[in-house]
Design an enzyme around this catalytic site. Structure first.
Site, PDB file in Angstrom:
ATOM      1  N   GLU A 179       0.116   0.572  -0.236  1.00 51.82           N
ATOM      2  CA  GLU A 179      -0.217   0.295   1.098  1.00 51.82           C
ATOM      3  C   GLU A 179      -1.862  -0.388   1.306  1.00 51.82           C
ATOM      4  O   GLU A 179      -2.031  -1.299   2.068  1.00 51.82           O
ATOM      5  CB  GLU A 179      -0.201   1.394   2.085  1.00 51.82           C
ATOM      6  CG  GLU A 179       1.289   2.067   2.310  1.00 51.82           C
ATOM      7  CD  GLU A 179       1.366   3.279   3.401  1.00 51.82           C
ATOM      8  OE1 GLU A 179       2.582   3.079   3.841  1.00 51.82           O
ATOM      9  OE2 GLU A 179       0.409   3.909   3.407  1.00 51.82           O
ATOM     10  N   ASP A 203      -0.148  -0.008   6.082  1.00 49.98           N
ATOM     11  CA  ASP A 203       0.996   0.800   6.621  1.00 49.98           C
ATOM     12  C   ASP A 203       1.410  -0.001   7.794  1.00 49.98           C
ATOM     13  O   ASP A 203       2.491  -0.175   7.974  1.00 49.98           O
ATOM     14  CB  ASP A 203       0.800   2.211   7.014  1.00 49.98           C
ATOM     15  CG  ASP A 203       1.887   2.832   7.794  1.00 49.98           C
ATOM     16  OD1 ASP A 203       2.844   3.086   6.773  1.00 49.98           O
ATOM     17  OD2 ASP A 203       1.488   3.479   8.779  1.00 49.98           O
TER      18      ASP A 203
END
Length: 232
Positions: A125, A54
């Protein structure tokens, strides 16, 4: 679905999809291991990789905007980044790459055919972080930009302007509240190549019909056509 042979997994299919070959296959295995399966079998899940991915994703998109969209101000770049770095965009990447059939999950999460939007977005992610740890930031950047370049371009075109649905709502409600509805009348095709057709209605009257590769896109096209019809 990935095939098992003892403790060895065949990763060639998923590596072809994501465009990167791992030196450390365990990193990829962890990136694909959902917590529902990990907890049952005493394995490490992809949660920590997701956390790292992220941060990498946000940094790379920020850098890309800073270098390539010099006419955007800080606020506009922030809006574009928020539009691109979101569950919806990551889910679209996962569907395109067919990540759902490679994820290692419990049967309850749809092992071999995961469709949960959040799980798929988190896996992207995790894959970003795994690529970074297996190589360097440039490889992670390549994966991110290859998959989100078009989304950035589309978001940059709309920044600072109201979308068609918002404009249509404002025009229709100028003389008071009305009931505006968007109805999907067609939803067909495989997950990686969907086709939607939606209608926009005002107080039950059909104003226009739109098509797109997502529900949102078809609704936006319907709103655009409704606005065009109102001008003619």
């Amino acid at each position: 679905m990935m095939k098992y042979k003892g403790d060895i997994m065949n990763y060639s299919s998923i590596e072809r999809e994501i465009g990167y070959t791992f030196n450390n296959k365990n990193l990829l295995k962890t990136a694909l291991t959902h917590t529902s399966y990990a907890h049952m079998h005493g394995l490490e899940s992809n949660e920590k990789l997701e956390y790292l991915g992220d941060s990498i994703l946000e940094f790379i998109i920020s850098k890309y905007l800073f270098k390539n969209y010099t006419k955007l101000n800080e606020g506009e770049m922030t809006k574009v980044r928020a539009t691109v770095v979101c569950e919806e965009s990551l889910h679209e990447i996962a569907v395109k790459l067919e990540i759902g059939k490679f994820l290692i999950t419990s049967k309850g999460e749809g092992f071999g055919h995961v469709t949960n939007k959040a799980i798929l977005a988190d896996a992207i992610e995790a894959i970003i972080a795994a690529i970074f740890l297996d190589s360097d930031i440039s490889e992670a950047e390549k994966f991110i930009i290859d998959n989100l370049k078009e989304a950035v371009e589309n978001a940059s075109k709309n920044v600072g302007t109201k979308d068609y649905k918002t404009v249509l709502q404002e025009k229709l409600q100028v003389n008071g509240n009305v009931k505006i509805e968007y109805v999907v009348i067609l939803d067909e095709g495989p997950d990686h190549n969907k086709h939607f057709v939606s209608q926009v209605l005002c107080n039950g009257l059909i104003l226009a019909t739109g098509e797109g590769k997502s529900k949102k896109a078809s609704e936006m096209e319907a709103a655009k056509k409704a606005l065009e019809n109102m001008k003619s």
